[in-house]
Design an enzyme around this catalytic site. Sequence first.
Site, PDB file in Angstrom:
ATOM      1  N   VAL A 188       0.821  -1.224   0.000  1.00  0.00           N
ATOM      2  CA  VAL A 188       0.000   0.000   0.000  1.00  0.00           C
ATOM      3  C   VAL A 188       0.850   1.266   0.000  1.00  0.00           C
ATOM      4  O   VAL A 188       0.315   2.362  -0.182  1.00  0.00           O
ATOM      5  CB  VAL A 188      -0.999   0.062   1.195  1.00  0.00           C
ATOM      6  CG1 VAL A 188      -1.967  -1.101   1.141  1.00  0.00           C
ATOM      7  CG2 VAL A 188      -0.278   0.141   2.529  1.00  0.00           C
ATOM      8  N   LYS A 189       2.144   1.156   0.199  1.00  0.00           N
ATOM      9  CA  LYS A 189       2.989   2.361   0.336  1.00  0.00           C
ATOM     10  C   LYS A 189       3.412   2.891  -1.046  1.00  0.00           C
ATOM     11  O   LYS A 189       2.936   2.419  -2.067  1.00  0.00           O
ATOM     12  CB  LYS A 189       4.186   2.038   1.241  1.00  0.00           C
ATOM     13  CG  LYS A 189       3.799   1.425   2.597  1.00  0.00           C
ATOM     14  CD  LYS A 189       3.274   2.441   3.615  1.00  0.00           C
ATOM     15  CE  LYS A 189       2.566   1.818   4.808  1.00  0.00           C
ATOM     16  NZ  LYS A 189       3.425   1.228   5.817  1.00  0.00           N
ATOM     17  N   ILE A 190       4.327   3.861  -1.057  1.00  0.00           N
ATOM     18  CA  ILE A 190       4.620   4.616  -2.291  1.00  0.00           C
ATOM     19  C   ILE A 190       5.280   3.744  -3.370  1.00  0.00           C
ATOM     20  O   ILE A 190       4.926   3.817  -4.542  1.00  0.00           O
ATOM     21  CB  ILE A 190       5.504   5.843  -1.970  1.00  0.00           C
ATOM     22  CG1 ILE A 190       4.861   6.706  -0.884  1.00  0.00           C
ATOM     23  CG2 ILE A 190       5.796   6.653  -3.235  1.00  0.00           C
ATOM     24  CD1 ILE A 190       3.497   7.263  -1.243  1.00  0.00           C
TER      25      ILE A 190
END
Length: 387
Positions: A188-190
């Site tokens: 879910v992160k960058i």
Amino acid sequence: MPLIPYSCQDIDAADVAAVERVLRSAFLTQGDEVPTFERAFAERHLVRHAVAVSNATAGLHIACLALGVGPGQLVWTSPNSFVASANCAVYCGADIDFVDIDATTRNLSVQALEDKLALAERQGRLPDVVIPVHFAGLPCDLKGIRGLADRYGFKILEDASHATGAMYAGAPIGSAYGEAAVFSFHPVKIITTGEGGIVTTNDDALAARLRLLRSHGITRDRDQMQHAPEGPWYYEQQLLGFNYRLTDMQAALGRSQLGRMDDMRARRAALADAYQELLAPLPLRLPARPHYAESSWHLYVVELDPCVTSISRAEVFSALRTAGIGVNVHYMPIHLQPFYRARGFEAGQFPVAERYYSRAISIPLFPRLTEKQQRDVVDALAAIVLR
Ligand SMILES: *Cc1c(COP(=O)(O)O)cnc(C)c1O
């Protein structure tokens, strides 16, 4: 209607090819890919060292250890974060406490930090390490925190899990201000490596300690050995470390993702700009956009404005989920978790974080969110809050 998730990874054919190359090579782990990824990450973030780890939680753990966190020490962090920001101190046997947030930025409040430090000094128990969290990708007021660190003598460990690629006063997060910064590569992160993380620092000795702690406390570097090598097989365990390594498959994915990071970040920023405009007429409090920072836009959190609407967060949340919008809540304040309540924390201690939590909803934001999907999110939200 299909569920629009609140976040989602962006994997392309080049990412798949990069992982496949490693799968067909001689090394699945401890080959060249990890150091190559580390160098690329460090170069992109203008920092001397980047130490890849199996996940950001592991990175926070060994960063705390490398900074000397242990029994008898005190660590402060933001209550508005994922539990790992506090757990890392508890792993080390240290005491944990929290600093309330700023209602506008939702980050650790520098004013609250200053007030708490003044009180702590009078009481003779200053923190050893402070862990500011760049919530949702918006950088904390790092100059303010650095000034207090220099005055009161604590170290800064930035939890930059949300903030890969974010900028503060023209500098990439992780390049300056903190003794170390930790990034997460959870899907879910960058950018993602599946599971994964990295610790950045400009301190050579700290980087060497992080590398030891990541891999059992073992070194094969002759220059670092305490005894003369007994032969080419010789290695030394110099302290008690862990197996917190990233694999070569993950590092290859990370390097491929890093190559597209600026495009993905630009897409997130464009979507955030569009939300800002589309949501302006609704009775919502939108994310702050301070002039000193460029957010990486990990999350887009709206707060229901209780002065304007009486509809509850739970109602809005359920209605959006029913409409196929994968909303989420970031975060229930850490001190209200049963584990931390059992350690003596209670409701009312960090009122700004608690009030923020009662109103917050994270709406979908990820690079592949389409304009049509974004309009669906806005329409669904408008239908509920204007009802
Ligand atoms: C995701 C996250 C972590 C933990 O990251 P992992 O890579 O999943 O271990 C830590 N802190 C914050 C603020 C996070 O959002």
